[in-house]
Design an enzyme around this catalytic site. Sequence first.
Site, mmCIF file in Angstrom:
data_model
loop_
_atom_site.group_PDB
_atom_site.id
_atom_site.type_symbol
_atom_site.label_atom_id
_atom_site.label_comp_id
_atom_site.label_asym_id
_atom_site.label_seq_id
_atom_site.Cartn_x
_atom_site.Cartn_y
_atom_site.Cartn_z
ATOM 1 C CE1 TYR A 4 -3.982 -2.067 0.688
ATOM 2 C CE2 TYR A 4 -2.598 -3.210 2.190
ATOM 3 C CZ TYR A 4 -3.786 -3.357 1.293
ATOM 4 O OH TYR A 4 -4.556 -4.251 1.131
ATOM 5 C CE LYS A 28 9.718 14.835 -1.652
ATOM 6 N NZ LYS A 28 10.346 15.503 -0.518
ATOM 7 C CE LYS A 64 11.972 4.124 -0.751
ATOM 8 N NZ LYS A 64 12.127 4.004 0.662
ATOM 9 N NE ARG A 103 -7.155 0.210 0.852
ATOM 10 C CZ ARG A 103 -6.626 -0.179 1.951
ATOM 11 N NH1 ARG A 103 -7.109 -1.370 2.365
ATOM 12 N NH2 ARG A 103 -5.968 0.376 2.623
ATOM 13 C CD GLU A 152 -11.462 -4.077 5.059
ATOM 14 O OE1 GLU A 152 -10.757 -3.290 5.881
ATOM 15 O OE2 GLU A 152 -11.808 -3.575 4.070
ATOM 16 C CB ILE A 204 2.482 -1.711 5.659
ATOM 17 C CG1 ILE A 204 2.976 -2.316 6.793
ATOM 18 C CG2 ILE A 204 1.002 -1.819 5.252
ATOM 19 C CD1 ILE A 204 2.337 -1.724 8.157
ATOM 20 C CG HIS A 205 8.810 -0.581 5.637
ATOM 21 N ND1 HIS A 205 10.131 -1.186 5.511
ATOM 22 C CD2 HIS A 205 8.900 0.676 6.385
ATOM 23 C CE1 HIS A 205 10.936 -0.246 5.612
ATOM 24 N NE2 HIS A 205 10.286 0.969 6.175
ATOM 25 C CG ASP A 229 -2.845 -39.135 -5.202
ATOM 26 O OD1 ASP A 229 -2.223 -37.704 -5.190
ATOM 27 O OD2 ASP A 229 -3.544 -39.145 -3.768
#
Length: 338
Positions: free
Chosen positions: A45, A52, A56, A102, A166, A268-269, A316
């Site tokens: 995200y 910036k 990146k 999103r 959620e 997230i990083h 199998d």
Amino acid sequence: MLLWRYKNSLLCLRTFIRHTAVAGVYGGQTESQSKPYTPRRAVMYVPGNDQKKIQKVTSLDLDCAVLDCEDGVAANKKEEARSTIRRALDECDFGLTECVVRVNSVTSGLMEDDLGEVLGAKRMPDTLMLPKVERPQDIDMFTKRLKEVLQGRQLETRPFLITYVESAMGLMNLRDVFKKTIDLQLKEQLYVLDGVVFGSDDFCAEIGATRTADAKELLYARQKIVTCAKAFKLQAIDMVHIDLKDLEGIERQSLEGARMGFTGKQVIHPSHVPIVQRAFSPTQEQVAWAAELVEAFSKHTESGKGAFTFHGKMIDMPSVLQAKNILQLSANIGPTQG
């Protein structure tokens, strides 16, 4: 000899995937479009208002970048996020990274403005993500608004759609949500449902569970999401690991998710990206095993014989299917070391 067989298997698979594109059977209906399978091992995200960070992320070796209008953006920055994402869609080169947007949820009152601004860009995002889906009616409202925004616009390819679980209600209604989405997909031809994301933090808060290191409190939800997703031939994206410094923990959780059947994980990083993508990738040893097994199975089938042994084990169809899944994934992302 084994390496030649491995390369030949991958070449055949790439040819097959290129010609079949995205194809799956959803509830008896066949749906396809001219897009290849899209790996989403690491789904990262990026706040939509942070130019910036968006710039990146284009330099990272990343499967999927999510330009966020929702939880990653403060309430007073929503408008800025929309306009920034719109510019980024037209100006940024994401290379091989899937560019995803999103939007906010249907019930937030913000989704309509998100779609109106973001889809005003000349370039469509590869995928749209719709969070906090609880009922089939949410998909109805989303589709109606998307149709209004895209009216008169010729789409070269339809974007993928990925929904979120959620809440308890969203989990209980997941099968009906998928069925409704696919019905509207076939009727309106606006998107192609391709996956589901487990929003674990919101889910825990909603049911009153306490997050633990081993995530036992989420086992039922994770298993149900994977099972339902695979029943509809969809990808399943696992929960986010919120401890940024716990690299051992995210590796352990990623490997667990991959063993459960998830196809990727939210991050997230940037430091988490290579760990997660490695965990959701087949190793060279796994690919070599799969290639050898598929070849052995093919020869055995031609001979007309029954069950056979491979490396001392009875084989199998589930074993063959597992091997084919490994080869298909490797054909798209390549094997990792290990």
